[in-house]
Scaffold this motif. Structure first.
Motif, short mmCIF file in Angstrom:
data_model
loop_
_atom_site.label_atom_id
_atom_site.label_comp_id
_atom_site.label_asym_id
_atom_site.label_seq_id
_atom_site.Cartn_x
_atom_site.Cartn_y
_atom_site.Cartn_z
N GLN A 156 55.94 -20.54 6.06
CA GLN A 156 56.64 -19.31 5.83
C GLN A 156 58.29 -20.55 4.85
OE1 GLN A 156 59.25 -16.59 7.79
NE2 GLN A 156 58.79 -18.03 9.77
N THR A 157 58.42 -20.14 4.09
CA THR A 157 59.55 -20.72 3.18
C THR A 157 60.57 -20.77 3.96
OG1 THR A 157 59.73 -19.45 1.70
CG2 THR A 157 58.15 -20.46 0.60
N VAL A 158 62.03 -21.98 4.27
CA VAL A 158 62.91 -21.36 4.17
C VAL A 158 64.11 -21.46 3.46
CG1 VAL A 158 64.97 -22.58 6.23
CG2 VAL A 158 62.41 -23.02 6.71
N PHE A 159 64.31 -20.03 2.74
CA PHE A 159 65.07 -19.72 1.74
C PHE A 159 66.79 -20.54 2.21
CE2 PHE A 159 68.27 -16.52 -0.77
CZ PHE A 159 68.12 -16.61 -1.64
N GLY A 160 67.35 -20.21 3.19
CA GLY A 160 68.84 -20.65 3.40
C GLY A 160 69.46 -19.27 4.34
N SER A 161 70.20 -19.60 5.26
CA SER A 161 70.90 -18.29 6.19
C SER A 161 72.38 -18.75 5.74
CB SER A 161 70.37 -18.55 7.43
OG SER A 161 71.04 -17.18 8.22
N GLY A 162 73.46 -17.26 5.76
CA GLY A 162 74.57 -17.40 5.83
C GLY A 162 75.35 -17.09 4.96
N GLU A 163 76.67 -17.11 4.86
CA GLU A 163 77.40 -15.88 3.72
C GLU A 163 77.03 -16.70 2.03
OE1 GLU A 163 79.22 -13.85 1.43
OE2 GLU A 163 80.37 -13.72 3.72
N SER A 164 76.56 -15.56 1.68
CA SER A 164 76.13 -15.39 0.46
C SER A 164 76.81 -14.70 -0.90
CB SER A 164 74.61 -14.50 0.21
OG SER A 164 75.27 -13.90 0.28
N ASN A 165 78.11 -14.70 -0.46
CA ASN A 165 79.44 -14.48 -1.42
C ASN A 165 79.92 -16.09 -1.64
OD1 ASN A 165 80.61 -12.85 -3.22
ND2 ASN A 165 81.37 -11.92 -1.93
N SER A 166 80.06 -16.45 -2.47
CA SER A 166 81.10 -17.39 -2.28
C SER A 166 81.45 -17.80 -1.31
CB SER A 166 82.21 -16.97 -3.37
OG SER A 166 82.48 -16.37 -4.53
N PRO A 167 80.81 -18.92 -0.68
CA PRO A 167 81.04 -19.55 0.82
C PRO A 167 81.78 -20.72 0.52
CG PRO A 167 78.77 -19.76 -0.16
CD PRO A 167 79.20 -18.93 -0.97
N GLU A 168 82.86 -21.02 1.48
CA GLU A 168 83.41 -22.01 1.17
C GLU A 168 83.33 -23.20 1.47
OE1 GLU A 168 86.97 -21.89 1.84
OE2 GLU A 168 87.51 -20.61 1.07
N TRP A 169 81.36 -23.54 2.45
CA TRP A 169 81.00 -24.67 2.24
C TRP A 169 79.43 -24.16 2.22
CZ3 TRP A 169 82.10 -29.30 4.83
CH2 TRP A 169 83.64 -29.49 4.89
N LEU A 170 79.02 -24.86 1.41
CA LEU A 170 77.45 -24.90 1.05
C LEU A 170 76.67 -26.26 1.51
CD1 LEU A 170 74.70 -23.91 0.37
CD2 LEU A 170 74.99 -25.38 -1.60
N ILE A 171 75.71 -25.95 2.75
CA ILE A 171 75.47 -27.17 3.72
C ILE A 171 74.20 -27.23 2.80
CG2 ILE A 171 74.68 -28.52 5.78
CD1 ILE A 171 77.51 -26.99 6.73
N VAL A 172 73.52 -28.94 2.80
CA VAL A 172 72.62 -29.15 2.32
C VAL A 172 71.68 -29.81 2.80
CG1 VAL A 172 70.79 -29.49 -0.20
CG2 VAL A 172 72.96 -27.82 -0.10
N GLY A 173 70.57 -29.82 3.61
CA GLY A 173 70.23 -30.63 4.20
C GLY A 173 68.84 -31.03 2.36
N GLU A 174 67.48 -31.77 4.17
CA GLU A 174 66.46 -32.35 3.24
C GLU A 174 65.05 -31.29 2.92
OE1 GLU A 174 65.90 -36.41 4.86
OE2 GLU A 174 68.15 -37.07 3.34
N ALA A 175 64.62 -31.29 4.17
CA ALA A 175 63.89 -29.96 4.13
C ALA A 175 63.59 -29.90 5.57
CB ALA A 175 62.62 -31.35 4.61
N PRO A 176 62.89 -28.32 5.71
CA PRO A 176 62.71 -27.71 6.85
C PRO A 176 62.33 -28.84 7.85
CG PRO A 176 62.14 -26.70 5.28
CD PRO A 176 62.09 -27.79 4.55
N GLY A 177 62.50 -28.42 9.31
CA GLY A 177 61.89 -28.77 10.24
C GLY A 177 60.68 -27.57 10.95
N ASP A 178 60.02 -28.14 11.79
CA ASP A 178 58.96 -27.40 12.73
C ASP A 178 59.94 -26.60 12.88
OD1 ASP A 178 57.05 -26.52 14.48
OD2 ASP A 178 57.87 -27.91 16.11
N PHE A 179 60.58 -25.74 13.59
CA PHE A 179 61.55 -24.66 14.71
C PHE A 179 61.87 -24.24 13.18
CE2 PHE A 179 62.80 -27.68 18.18
CZ PHE A 179 61.94 -26.93 18.93
N ASP A 180 62.58 -24.57 11.74
CA ASP A 180 62.37 -24.04 10.52
C ASP A 180 61.22 -23.55 9.91
OD1 ASP A 180 64.68 -25.66 11.54
OD2 ASP A 180 65.20 -26.64 9.35
#
Length: 302
Positions: free
Chosen positions: A135-159
């Motif tokens: 499945q795709t990994v869209f992202g997770s967490g606060e979606s309304n003007s979060p204090e932080w956006l943390i961006v990795g490179e690509a999903p791993g196996d568990f993701d």
């Protein structure tokens, strides 16, 4: 007559751990489904039967407001069985027809609404990575003007199995890193990746795959309107900054990126936690980067 060996769930879990997923195992294994059907039991064991379970999102995301779909209640380390069961619910996607070609999406053609964007990404076949994903990994967490956006490179196996970013040991380390600079469990953070599908074998995403996914990340940034961005790893930093320098040349200072909506957002680049697990000597640099990101001015600039 099928002469392929029948492997136990534990053996399948170990093969999955080194990068072979059930799509790849299907041609070699008589019955690859024990992993899909009961992955929670297999993945929570080591060779001794008592190893470290798969783990969930960093603690700072755990208390984000409830949401529907993949980012409903990001799981903590103790909820590995639930995480793996969630990974069995494959995102719906239309089968590719013979002769059909797909192209990287144009940012202007992407939906503005958050859930519509999630659905668009779930159906994406813009590059070859769609063929091997669960499945795709869209992202997770606060979606309304979060204090932080943390961006990795690509999903791993568990993701890939959970449909959530930053699972596994790298996610635990990331949670510890954020806690170390004082982020509280209720800090509004959104976690995502540059590439939304797992590259098989956890290889590095290719330039064409990054180009296919980058418009999705750009649209996420525009809709999220984060106060700051923290990129993890060289590829995420290069893609958002549109620079070719190595990570050492990009980290250690504050950059600014402009979103589709004109928001000027401060960005700090640092090492990916998966890299820090292999190269702990870089943890001091990552600590400095995190403190820089925490202390930088985040007032939006037009």
């Amino acid at each position: 007559m099928n002469t392929a060996p029948s492997l136990s769930p534990l053996q399948l879990a170990w093969l999955q751990e080194i990068g072979l997923d059930r799509h790849m195992l299907a041609r070699y294994v008589a019955d690859p489904e024990p992993f899909a059907a009961d992955g929670s039991a297999a993945a929570s064991k080591s060779a001794s039967g008592q190893g470290e379970p798969a783990v969930g999102m960093p603690a700072v995301a755990a208390s984000a407001p409830p949401r529907q779909g993949a980012d409903a209640a990001a799981p903590m380390a103790k909820s590995a069985p639930a995480m793996l069961r969630a990974g069995d619910a494959l995102a719906g996607r239309a089968p590719k027809q013979a002769g059909e070609t797909h192209h990287a999406p144009d940012a202007g053609s992407l939906p503005e609404e958050w859930e519509a964007l999630r659905g668009h990404i779930a159906q994406c076949q813009a590059c070859g990575l769609h063929a091997g994903r669960s499945q795709t990994v869209f992202g997770s967490g606060e979606s309304n003007s979060p204090e932080w956006l943390i961006v990795g490179e690509a999903p791993g196996d568990f993701d890939d199995r959970a449909g959530l970013p930053f699972q596994g040991k790298a996610g635990v380390l990331l949670g510890a890193m954020l806690a170390s600079i004082g982020l509280q469990p209720d800090t509004p953070v959104f976690f995502t990746n540059l590439v939304k599908c797992r590259p098989l074998g956890n290889r590095t995403p290719r330039p064409d795959e990054i180009a296919a996914c980058k418009p999705y990340l750009q649209r996420q940034i525009a809709r999220l309107a984060p106060r700051r961005i923290l990129t993890l790893g060289r590829l995420a930093a290069q893609a958002l900054l549109e620079e070719d320098g190595d990570l050492d040349a990009l980290r250690g200072r504050v950059h600014r990126v402009r979103s589709e909506t004109g928001q000027d957002i401060p960005l700090v680049a640092t090492h990916h936690p998966a890299s820090l697990l292999m190269r702990p000597q870089h943890k001091a640099d990552a600590w400095r980067d995190l403190n820089l990101a925490r202390s930088m001015a985040t007032e939006p600039q037009a």
